[in-house]
Design a protein around this motif. Structure first.
Motif, short mmCIF file in Angstrom:
data_model
loop_
_atom_site.label_atom_id
_atom_site.label_comp_id
_atom_site.label_asym_id
_atom_site.label_seq_id
_atom_site.Cartn_x
_atom_site.Cartn_y
_atom_site.Cartn_z
N ILE A 76 0.76 -1.10 0.11
CA ILE A 76 -0.15 -0.17 0.12
C ILE A 76 0.81 1.39 -0.04
O ILE A 76 2.05 1.18 0.23
N GLY A 77 0.40 2.37 -0.42
CA GLY A 77 1.26 3.19 -0.63
C GLY A 77 0.25 4.75 -0.50
O GLY A 77 -0.87 4.72 -0.52
N TYR A 78 0.87 5.87 0.13
CA TYR A 78 0.23 6.97 0.10
C TYR A 78 1.24 8.40 -0.64
O TYR A 78 2.31 8.19 -0.12
N ILE A 79 0.76 9.19 -1.23
CA ILE A 79 1.41 10.25 -1.98
C ILE A 79 1.42 11.65 -1.00
O ILE A 79 0.12 11.92 -0.99
N SER A 80 2.19 12.21 -0.60
CA SER A 80 1.93 13.54 0.21
C SER A 80 3.23 14.20 0.61
O SER A 80 4.23 13.59 0.81
N TYR A 137 -3.63 7.47 -3.01
CA TYR A 137 -3.45 6.23 -2.29
C TYR A 137 -3.44 5.41 -3.18
O TYR A 137 -4.28 5.36 -4.13
N PHE A 138 -2.89 3.93 -2.98
CA PHE A 138 -2.83 3.00 -3.70
C PHE A 138 -2.65 1.77 -2.95
O PHE A 138 -1.87 1.86 -2.07
N ALA A 139 -3.16 0.70 -3.55
CA ALA A 139 -2.96 -0.65 -2.93
C ALA A 139 -2.77 -1.66 -4.04
O ALA A 139 -3.52 -1.61 -4.90
N MET A 140 -1.91 -2.62 -3.77
CA MET A 140 -1.65 -3.62 -4.96
C MET A 140 -1.63 -4.96 -4.19
O MET A 140 -1.08 -4.95 -3.20
N GLY A 141 -2.14 -6.14 -5.02
CA GLY A 141 -2.06 -7.23 -4.41
C GLY A 141 -3.05 -7.99 -3.68
O GLY A 141 -4.33 -7.32 -4.08
N LYS A 142 -3.03 -9.08 -3.19
CA LYS A 142 -4.08 -9.86 -2.84
C LYS A 142 -5.12 -9.35 -1.81
O LYS A 142 -6.15 -9.42 -2.26
N PHE A 143 -4.69 -8.59 -1.00
CA PHE A 143 -5.79 -7.72 0.08
C PHE A 143 -5.70 -6.21 -0.14
O PHE A 143 -6.22 -5.61 0.73
N LYS A 144 -5.62 -5.86 -1.51
CA LYS A 144 -5.91 -4.39 -1.70
C LYS A 144 -7.18 -3.82 -1.28
O LYS A 144 -7.43 -2.72 -0.98
N VAL A 145 -8.12 -4.76 -1.35
CA VAL A 145 -9.59 -4.47 -1.04
C VAL A 145 -9.70 -3.92 0.24
O VAL A 145 -10.18 -2.99 0.51
N PHE A 146 -9.21 -4.82 1.19
CA PHE A 146 -9.43 -4.17 2.74
C PHE A 146 -8.53 -2.95 2.82
O PHE A 146 -8.98 -2.28 3.42
N SER A 147 -7.39 -2.98 2.43
CA SER A 147 -6.51 -2.21 2.73
C SER A 147 -6.89 -0.48 1.95
O SER A 147 -6.98 0.35 2.75
N ARG A 148 -7.46 -0.64 0.95
CA ARG A 148 -8.08 0.72 0.21
C ARG A 148 -9.09 1.45 1.31
O ARG A 148 -9.04 2.63 1.09
N VAL A 149 -9.78 0.60 1.89
CA VAL A 149 -10.81 1.20 2.56
C VAL A 149 -10.36 2.23 3.67
O VAL A 149 -10.58 3.25 3.97
N TYR A 150 -9.36 1.48 4.40
CA TYR A 150 -8.39 2.30 5.25
C TYR A 150 -7.68 3.38 4.91
O TYR A 150 -7.45 4.40 5.44
N LEU A 151 -7.17 3.09 3.61
CA LEU A 151 -6.19 4.22 3.25
C LEU A 151 -7.05 5.46 2.69
O LEU A 151 -6.57 6.59 2.73
N HIS A 152 -8.12 5.23 2.37
CA HIS A 152 -9.18 6.40 2.09
C HIS A 152 -9.29 7.44 3.20
O HIS A 152 -9.57 8.37 3.12
N GLU A 153 -9.21 6.71 4.37
CA GLU A 153 -9.23 7.67 5.56
C GLU A 153 -8.03 8.36 6.08
O GLU A 153 -8.14 8.90 7.24
N ILE A 154 -6.82 8.05 5.34
CA ILE A 154 -5.63 8.58 5.94
C ILE A 154 -5.60 10.11 6.31
O ILE A 154 -6.28 10.77 5.30
N ASP A 155 -5.06 10.76 7.34
CA ASP A 155 -5.13 11.80 7.78
C ASP A 155 -3.62 12.21 7.54
O ASP A 155 -2.53 11.97 8.02
#
Lengths: 194, 184
Positions: A5-9, A134-152
């Motif tokens: 997972i990753g985040y650009i800021s 924000y981005f997620a790659m791989g097997k569990f990207k679906v789970f991770s993206r939900v939380y990535l969306h909320e990053i402060d």
């Protein structure tokens, strides 16, 4: 080692993954830099790979192909026009390409190429996507993206990326500590054990 | 979802970014990520792919492609061989035979469809990619409305019919290569 997972800021790309995985049902934790899912290059590029271990080893051991363009930058044009043919030739020559049922060729994994505030996702069919935030790659990207969306973005991003994985752990046993983080500014690994 | 409609003196091409599962909405709208190849200024050509994004990516940054003024002859004798060669080189021929794509080339006021076997069809009115539920769109025309209103109405109708999310959409003018984003 199945999700990145990753985040650009703030002018940098922060990346996270797990160094633990299950191989044939046995939990395996990577403790050496050579086995991490990321590699930091001297020119400031960070590459990440999830998927087939042999393909990762081939890619990381030939990481000299990851150069910057003439303007010391990475652009979509350069990635698609120069890096993708190099990666394709590398995998093809090393015989790590795989074939789908209908005969389409590719590699078993996903690559991330990060430099400064840019992140390019490369899929197994060599398709490239430029990431926006924000981005997620791989097997569990679906789970991770939900939380990535909320990053402060005002809090420590890498801590929050690890929190994303901790939250995702609730949905699957396959994401486990230790977690690994790296960003394109500091260019060093951070391992979070719990 | 891709729809091309002929206007009075140009072709308008609409690409939906609303159903992209692999990308965020913002990513799906980035020019770099759209499966569309715009010809250099003066070549008046737009090339859109409904699948096989990777081949489009090669094309959109390859001056050999973007500098070509597309017409029936260049589509047939340059573009199709180019696509087939690239697909073959990267192992993207389905069952080692057909390219895994459907493309449309719009230039001036003409639309050419390239099928997965390399067949080129001169489309007489409008075009949408090969989704079965959308075959009715073959009968849709630009009408008297402005292109934005026309496409907005078409995609709203599709959203009602299918329950899928199509907005935001990008509308390209084949003559100028300009894009307008319509969010809802």
């Amino acid at each position: 080692m199945n999700t990145i997972i990753g985040y650009i800021s703030d002018g940098k790309v922060s990346l996270a993954s797990s160094t633990a995985s299950y191989v044939n049902g046995i939990r395996r934790v990577e403790r050496t830099v050579e086995n991490y899912p990321f590699k930091i290059l001297k020119n400031g590029i960070v590459i990440g790979f999830i998927g087939d271990r042999t393909a990762r080893q081939v890619l990381f051991s030939h990481s000299r192909i990851f150069k910057l363009d003439r303007n010391k930058d990475l652009t979509m044009s350069y990635v698609t026009g120069v890096l993708i043919p190099e990666i394709h030739d590398l995998f093809h020559d090393a015989d790590v390409e795989t074939s789908s049922d209908d005969g389409l060729m590719g590699f078993a994994g996903n690559i991330i190429i990060a430099y400064k505030d840019k992140a390019f996702k490369i899929y197994g069919d060599y398709e490239v996507e430029l990431s926006l935030q924000y981005f997620a790659m791989g097997k569990f990207k679906v789970f991770s993206r939900v939380y990535l969306h909320e990053i402060d973005r005002h809090k420590d991003i890498e801590e929050q990326l690890v929190d994303c994985f901790r939250n995702a752990c609730g949905n699957t046993d396959d994401i486990q500590a230790p977690f690994i983080t790296v960003n394109t500014k500091d260019l060093h690994f951070n391992i979070v054990e719990d | 979802m891709y729809i091309a409609l002929k206007g009075k003196d140009t072709v308008y091409l609409a690409i939906s970014s609303g159903s992209e599962l692999s990308m965020t909405e913002g990513e799906a709208l980035l020019e770099e990520n759209l499966p569309i190849c715009i010809g250099d200024k003066g070549t008046k050509s737009l090339i859109c792919f409904s699948s096989q994004t990777m081949i489009t990516q090669f094309m959109k940054y390859d001056p050999e492609v973007t500098s070509k003024h597309m017409n029936y002859d260049t589509v047939l004798n340059f573009l199709v061989p180019y696509i087939m060669d690239k697909s073959s080189e990267y192992g993207q021929l389905v069952n080692n035979q057909e390219a895994n794509f459907y493309a449309v080339v719009c230039y001036d006021n003409e639309i050419y469809e390239i099928g997965s076997n390399g067949e080129v069809t001169h489309v007489d009115s409008s075009w949408s990619h090969n989704g079965e539920p959308y075959f009715a769109l073959k009968k849709v025309t630009m009408g008297q409305e402005d292109p934005i209103t026309r496409f907005r109405n078409i995609f709203r109708g599709l959203e009602r019919e299918t329950g899928r999310k199509f907005f935001p959409i990008s509308i390209y003018n084949a003559k100028t290569g300009n894009r307008k984003i319509v969010k809802s």
